[in-house]
Design an enzyme around this catalytic site. Structure first.
Site, PDB file in Angstrom:
ATOM      1  N   ASP A   1      63.867 107.866  -5.261  1.00 32.12           N
ATOM      2  CA  ASP A   1      63.117 108.481  -3.353  1.00 32.12           C
ATOM      3  C   ASP A   1      63.772 108.202  -2.501  1.00 32.12           C
ATOM      4  O   ASP A   1      64.335 106.893  -1.950  1.00 32.12           O
ATOM      5  CB  ASP A   1      61.511 106.852  -3.778  1.00 32.12           C
ATOM      6  CG  ASP A   1      61.545 107.972  -2.418  1.00 32.12           C
ATOM      7  OD1 ASP A   1      60.379 108.870  -3.006  1.00 32.12           O
ATOM      8  OD2 ASP A   1      60.558 106.845  -1.287  1.00 32.12           O
TER       9      ASP A   1
ATOM     10  N   GLU B   1      65.789 112.363  -4.808  1.00 31.98           N
ATOM     11  CA  GLU B   1      65.183 113.629  -3.197  1.00 31.98           C
ATOM     12  C   GLU B   1      65.850 112.899  -2.243  1.00 31.98           C
ATOM     13  O   GLU B   1      65.938 111.895  -1.222  1.00 31.98           O
ATOM     14  CB  GLU B   1      63.383 113.121  -4.170  1.00 31.98           C
ATOM     15  CG  GLU B   1      62.519 113.183  -2.380  1.00 31.98           C
ATOM     16  CD  GLU B   1      61.791 112.511  -1.517  1.00 31.98           C
ATOM     17  OE1 GLU B   1      60.615 113.323  -1.419  1.00 31.98           O
ATOM     18  OE2 GLU B   1      62.072 111.049  -1.535  1.00 31.98           O
TER      19      GLU B   1
END
Length: 728
Positions: A405, A458
């Protein structure tokens, strides 16, 4: 007659201010003889017992009414195994003395932990059931180099920090203690007298299980057995494999209708897993399941990196869920958050009274967007904690991939900061060199230690080489989310078709950089929250046009180069935004057949067709796998391209992003012959207008678009069609 113990030492020990309990407690050779000392608050009578015979060897004298006992054992010269018979409140208990056991952590482990090169620190640190010298119990260890004193507190000692102070291994800053009788299922924490003399109660950073929020204690829990990845699971992650990911928030996929309570891991195994398999997805991606205190963080502010959340069951229940997914042929991706952590007092923040896990300067250590703290990747023990966690999920749970993330927030020091709010690196640049090295090292270790496992980033910037090897300047990820493609295509699709001709490049631009990284095309949870609307609701027009636009978009996406990711609810065109506190709108699929069923059937057919035809996935990251046939017909908003496999087999993909059917649309092709329409998003099966080409179309030897042969098609309104060559 016992040796004289300094009264200040006794006072400090009882007050919890003494750093070296093993120098006082336990069995010691003194001038007076072999002496045993114990700190046993509230005890009234203590005897030393020989375990083999059960015989009383000597009685300990109470030197302090607060619980300090001491006594010399007559006629004993050599150290021996012993137990203590302790009377509390009139009842005698036979216990093993934690202070008769030697150091727990091997010198090599201590050295590797200090160097930050221990591949599996979780095998040493934390709480581990063990048997020492024939005694069963639990060995505890925690890294807190600046603490003045650390104790284990828990259900086994009335949460009393006086009873079990730990031994400090000065060479590593690790505190350790073996507590006889402490067993799996019991709750515990660490009580620290921190560097500033303040008392802190901390959860174990390496806890394998934790209490259900709002409680915060850790739970003694055995280390899971290792999971060996199968050959099929390894192949499913390869670059030439079909990868279609169903992204799921376990707490809101479906809930009990009577009380809106979550499904358990085992219920999800019985309901979610077969559904995802039936829909044709290849992978499940789970929003973070690490323990976290705040439901509204969706798991992205974890406090227990090594503990699956108790919201849905136990650690073993979670393993059951993963095993069920694997048995169904689904690989499991875990969203992983090594970028920041919340500032809750019970967690990592100022762990030992210093900024141990985080940077001390808020310009480096505080994330203002999320009110969280940023890991100090330059500290070896911190990076080791995180790298070990990656291996833990893969080796001990069988997680097949990690989606990392917020990578951009990690690798840029000025991420979301104004001038003067960040500190340059040693070369004056904005890159966080320590975070970059951490990511490279993590990916390298995953590749070396877990065959077939992969990582996905990401990463929202144009940082070069996210999926390239570290030796060429890359970060070493296997895949990267293509957020640029997502933003461009959604911006295009929300336009009224009248205006799309002026923004044609939003669909074509992606191919200019498509082969710079190994991309995943994500329609993730981030795109259906915070007022962005659902994917369906972004589509223009009346209800018919909204659904037609969505179907055309999905047909385009599943054929475009890159692996696929779809957040739950989008597969049946949920109309409202995602709400983490409620179930998906499954009622939309109740009653008679409707537009939502049509989208669900389309996604299912897209998945199965995509998996069946190698041309749609085998060369996602090779320029040979894609070719434009019609790229410049912006006036009619038509785009046509070819997908190709290694053997040269082609599939033609044609999209018409206007509500006007395009009859007799001729375009040049590479391979003449008979072409069959294998998918049409305007089909009646998906509640479209059923405009199409009647199944089979033959090519003509008519030049078009610079090619000798061509096809003459009907392009349905707001639709995408796929055609496969059947023969000459």
């Amino acid at each position: 007659m016992s040796s004289r113990i300094d009264r200040d030492v006794i006072n400090a020990l009882i007050a919890g201010h003494f750093a070296d309990p093993f120098s006082v407690l336990g069995m010691h050779q003194t001038q007076a003889g072999l002496e045993v000392r114990a700190l046993l608050p509230d005890a009234t009578d203590v005897w030393v017992i020989e375990p083999k015979t059960g015989r009383k060897v000597g009685k300990l004298e109470c030197l302090d009414a607060r619980g300090f006992f001491c006594g010399v054992l007559p006629r004993r010269k050599n150290f021996f195994r012993y137990q203590l018979a302790v009377t509390w409140h009139g009842q005698q208990n036979l216990i093993d003395d934690p202070y008769r056991f030697g150091p727990l952590i091997q010198e090599m482990d201590a050295w590797l932990l200090s160097e930050g090169t221990h591949l599996r620190p979780y095998e040493t640190l934390g709480a581990h059931a063990d048997t020492m010298d024939g005694v069963t119990g639990t060995r505890f260890s925690v890294w807190a180099p600046n603490a003045r004193r650390v104790s284990v507190v828990g259900q086994f000692n009335y949460w009393d920090g006086r009873r079990h102070p730990m031994r400090l291994r000065k060479e590593s800053g690790i505190w350790e203690l073996f507590i006889p009788g402490a067993h799996n299922g019991q709750l515990y924490k660490f009580e620290l007298l921190d560097a500033n003399g303040n008392l802190r109660i901390k959860a174990d950073p390496y806890a394998f299980e934790a209490q259900m929020r709002p409680e915060t204690a850790s739970m003694i829990c055995g280390l899971p057995e290792k999971v060996t990845p199968s050959e099929e699971r390894q192949k499913a992650n390869q670059f030439d494999a079909p990868i279609s990911i169903y992204e799921v928030h376990l707490g809101s996929w479906r809930r009990h209708t009577d009380n809106n309570f979550w499904l358990s891991y085992r219920e999800l195994a019985d309901q979610l897993v077969p559904y995802a398999k039936w829909m044709g997805f290849t992978h499940l991606e789970l929003l973070p399941v690490n323990e976290h205190p705040f439901d509204g963080s969706w798991g992205y502010q974890p406090t227990g990196l090594y503990a699956p959340t108790r919201r849905f069951g136990t650690r073993d229940d979670f393993r059951y869920f993963i095993n069920a997914a694997h048995a169904a042929g689904l690989n499991v991706i875990l969203d992983w958050v090594p970028g920041h952590f919340p500032s809750d007092e019970f967690s990592l923040a100022e762990f030992d009274g210093t900024h141990l896990y985080e940077h001390s300067d808020p310009r480096e250590g505080y994330h203002q967007d999320w009110n969280t703290l940023i890991y100090n990747y330059g500290r070896r023990e911190v990076s080791n904690y995180l790298v070990g966690n990656a291996l833990y999920w893969m080796e001990r749970f069988g997680i097949d991939a990690l989606r990392v993330d917020a990578v951009a927030s990690m690798i840029y020091r000025d991420y979301s900061r104004k001038e003067g709010e960040w500190i340059p690196n040693e070369f004056g640049g904005r890159e966080n060199l320590e975070a970059i090295e951490f990511l490279r090292n993590t990916n390298r270790i995953i590749g070396e230690q877990v065959p077939g496992a992969v990582s996905m980033a990401e990463e929202s910037t144009d940082f070069a080489g996210v999926t390239r090897p570290p030796e060429t300047g890359g970060l070493g990820f296997w895949f990267k989310w293509n957020l640029g493609w997502m933003h461009d295509t959604l911006d295009y699709m929300k336009l009224d078709p009248v205006y799309r001709q002026y923004h044609h490049d939003k669909l074509t631009f992606g191919m200019l950089y498509n082969h710079t990284e190994n991309f995943v095309l994500p329609l993730s949870h981030d795109e259906v929250v915070h007022g962005k609307k659902s994917i369906l609701d972004r589509m223009p027009g009346d209800a018919w046009q909204k659904f037609a636009n969505l179907r055309a978009y999905y047909g385009w996406m599943w054929a475009f180069p890159g692996k696929k990711l779809l957040f739950m609810g989008n597969e049946f065109a949920q109309g409202r935004e995602w709400n983490h506190d409620a179930s998906l709108d499954w009622h939309l699929l109740e009653g008679g057949d409707n537009w939502h069923h049509g989208v669900q059937r389309l996604v299912r057919d897209l998945n199965h067709t995509y998996r069946h035809h190698k041309a749609l996935h085998e060369l996602d990251f090779d320029a040979y796998g894609f070719e434009w046939l019609v790229v410049d017909d912006n006036e009619r908003s038509v785009l046509i391209f070819v997908r190709r496999d290694k053997a040269g087999n082609e599939i033609i993909v044609a999209s018409n992003f206007t509500p006007v059917p395009r009859h007799d649309y001729r375009f040049g092709i590479n391979q003449p012959g008979r072409w069959r329409e294998i998918l049409n998003t305007d089909s009646m099966h998906y509640h479209g207008s059923n405009t199409g080409n009647g199944g089979v179309v033959h090519s003509d030897e008519i030049e078009s678009h610079g090619r000798q042969h061509s096809l003459n098609l009907t392009l349905p309104p707001l639709a995408t069609i796929w055609l496969m060559r059947e023969g000459e």
